[in-house]
Scaffold this active site. Structure first.
Site, PDB file in Angstrom:
ATOM      1  CB  VAL A  52       9.598  43.106  32.435  1.00 52.72           C
ATOM      2  CG1 VAL A  52       8.402  42.048  32.592  1.00 52.72           C
ATOM      3  CG2 VAL A  52       9.820  43.866  33.722  1.00 52.72           C
ATOM      4  CB  CYS A 141      10.303  49.917  36.889  1.00 52.04           C
ATOM      5  SG  CYS A 141       9.095  49.398  35.953  1.00 52.04           S
ATOM      6  CG  HIS A 208      18.458  53.965  33.040  1.00 51.91           C
ATOM      7  ND1 HIS A 208      17.567  53.232  32.637  1.00 51.91           N
ATOM      8  CD2 HIS A 208      18.806  54.521  31.709  1.00 51.91           C
ATOM      9  CE1 HIS A 208      17.262  53.477  31.078  1.00 51.91           C
ATOM     10  NE2 HIS A 208      17.995  54.442  30.893  1.00 51.91           N
ATOM     11  CG  ASN A 243      21.250  51.043  31.924  1.00 49.16           C
ATOM     12  OD1 ASN A 243      20.238  50.577  32.336  1.00 49.16           O
ATOM     13  ND2 ASN A 243      21.346  50.346  30.574  1.00 49.16           N
ATOM     14  N   GLY A 244      22.793  52.959  29.636  1.00 49.24           N
ATOM     15  CA  GLY A 244      22.178  54.051  28.611  1.00 49.24           C
ATOM     16  C   GLY A 244      22.823  54.388  27.523  1.00 49.24           C
ATOM     17  CG  ASN A 245      23.247  57.390  25.584  1.00 53.52           C
ATOM     18  OD1 ASN A 245      21.863  57.250  25.700  1.00 53.52           O
ATOM     19  ND2 ASN A 245      23.466  58.505  26.054  1.00 53.52           N
TER      20      ASN A 245
END
Length: 532
Positions: A52, A141, A208, A243-245
């Site tokens: 965003v 989200c 995620h 997605n992540g880290n």
């Protein structure tokens, strides 16, 4: 329960909308799916996440220059996008004139929407379909505004609605639909959830590896094992992106190996180092100058630009705090250029001084094993741990576990998060009067400056006029420690030594010194109450 007649009316409206869209625009004769679609957009390996106010056109252009294979737009609200022309013009420049974002140079591109109404979602998706490669549904989200609006990760328990959102686009939209999800605490439920999303028609699945509750200072570590299980369960049907880290470039390959995914998505890692998809660690000022040049060519909101500069320059602004203040107060792009050039000169000097002194960063790591890098290089941001809120006040000793959790979740954000307006409170609250009538109350907007207090471990923002760049409580403690009372906005009246003509006796000075030493050990209750 929606009647069959209403469903039929909605279906007829959807068919008419799609027919109009196809009449006005040209689409491929056959809509590609799954791996055929993935191959058609280049089998992207490195992906810039939907963020965003942060994955806007200028940032996407910069990221693509540094090896990003696929970019997502920021998340748009489907209902507002479909109904309000002003919202569309503000969030996607050029849509009205047919340009559609960045045009052919901004591809491949996936547009992300949050939604809880299939009809509005289809309307919004048809408006952008001619200018992108797919439409993504945000199911991840975790922010409070998503809870109020009932979208994002707060749809995770409403599987029929999620299925309806995805299947409506899959059935009617001339281009593919994709989805981005978060995981459940239970691995089995996560896998079942992923299967449901794919069954509904999602052609790419982004996972995620964090729970809905993991955000802000409670972000924690993403669970690559759950992502791997999802990949094993549905990876033969659709491409799966992890997605992540992702902090360093080396993490990209590690994640690919651990999860077996087809691609890796980066959000925060990309924000602090837009060159994360390359092995290099560029100088931050070079990235900033390149980004500002793009913003000059593609008019970009000042708030977006300033927020990106805060992140690119974060390690340096901790040292050159006066420029951090200037950056927070800049109101034109010309001022942003001036601040960037000032910081550039200082960073070049810092690097030269380090070289002359023989300082070496090779092989240096912190106590957690992460490399220590010079502050003039782009590098990841490590969130500071959340302070223990349960002991903040003695009166909270008997608070319930629910109260403690609420306090932790409602704590102050970091200056960077405040600068981006994350979790902005825009909804209108209601209150009941003594007569029983309901009246609307607009919550006050908290004025937050994007500048951290200079005291260690303090997450408050410092006061604009404070000479020590501290919050009120920390400034007063600092003055007591140094016995120098020179901050007028945070003056400690009982301790400020009045100006005395030369030759005065030392009795006053001695008395004040005693007062200072006593107060340093035992600050007054009034001072503690006023501290933030």
């Amino acid at each position: 329960m929606v009647s069959e007649k209403v469903k039929e009316e909605v279906e007829q409206r959807n068919i008419a909308l799609v027919a109009n869209c196809r009449a006005e625009h040209t689409f491929p004769a056959e809509k590609l799916s799954s791996f055929d679609f993935y191959k058609s957009i280049g089998s992207p390996k490195y992906v810039v996440a939907p963020m965003v106010d942060q994955s806007e056109l200028a940032w996407r252009i910069l990221s693509r220059r540094y090896n990003a294979d696929l970019c997502y737009t920021p998340m748009f609200n489907a209902k507002l996008f479909a109904k309000e022309e002003k919202y569309r013009d503000e969030h996607w420049a050029g849509l009205k004139s047919g340009l559609g974002g960045g045009g052919p140079n901004d591809r491949p591109l996936i547009v992300q929407f949050c939604a809880n109404d299939p009809e509005y979602l289809l309307q919004a998706a048809l408006m952008v379909a001619p200018y992108c490669d797919a439409v993504d549904i945000n199911l991840g989200c975790p922010q409070h505004i998503a809870r109020r609006g009932h979208y994002g990760s707060f749809l995770m328990e409403d599987w029929p609605l999620i299925s309806s959102l995805i299947s409506t686009l899959h059935k009617h939209l001339p281009i593919p639909v994709t989805a981005k999800i978060r995981v459940f605490p239970e691995a089995e439920k996560t896998v079942a959830y992923a299967k449901m999303v794919v069954d509904a028609g999602a052609q790419i699945l982004v996972v995620h590896g964090r729970l809905r509750e993991m955000k802000g200072h409670l972000t924690g570590v993403a669970d690559w094992e759950k992502i791997r299980l999802v990949r094993e369960a549905v990876g033969h049907r659709v491409p799966v992106i992890a997605n992540g880290n992702i902090l360093y470039h080396e993490d990209l390959e590690r994640c690919m190996e651990k999860t077996g995914c087809d691609g890796i998505m980066s959000a925060e890692g990309n924000l602090y180092n837009p060159a994360i998809f390359t092995p290099e660690l560029p100088q931050s000022w070079k990235l900033a100058e390149e980004y500002l040049t793009i913003c000059d060519e593609h008019d970009t909101k000042l708030a977006y630009t300033r927020g990106h500069l805060f992140k690119i320059f974060r390690p340096s602004l901790v040292i050159h705090t006066d420029l951090r203040t200037e950056l927070g107060m800049a109101t034109t792009r010309e001022e942003l250029w001036t601040i960037t050039r000032k910081l550039k000169d200082r960073l070049i000097q810092d690097a030269e001084t380090s070289r002359m002194e023989g300082e070496s960063f090779e092989g240096r790591v912190d106590d957690q094993g992460f490399p220590i890098l010079p502050h003039w290089l782009a590098q990841p941001y490590f969130r500071q741990p959340m302070p223990d809120q349960s002991k903040k006040e003695a009166g909270q000793e008997g608070a319930s576990e629910t109260d403690t959790t609420a306090t932790t979740l409602g704590s102050k954000r970091t200056a960077d998060e405040a600068a981006q307006g994350e979790d902005s409170e825009t909804a209108t609250a209601t209150a009941t009067t003594s007569s029983g009538k309901v009246r609307k109350i607009k919550p006050k907007k908290t004025k937050v400056q994007a500048n951290l207090c200079q005291s260690d471990q303090c997450l408050n923002t410092f006061s604009a006029k404070c000479v020590h760049q501290r919050c009120k409580g920390c400034c007063r403690l600092h003055q007591r420690e140094t016995s120098i009372f020179d901050c007028e906005p945070h003056a400690i009246r009982s301790m400020v030594q009045e100006q005395q003509p030369k030759g005065d006796s030392q009795e006053t000075t001695v008395a004040i010194a005693i007062d200072v030493s006593v107060s340093a050990d035992a600050p007054t209750a009034a001072d503690e109450k006023k501290s933030t």
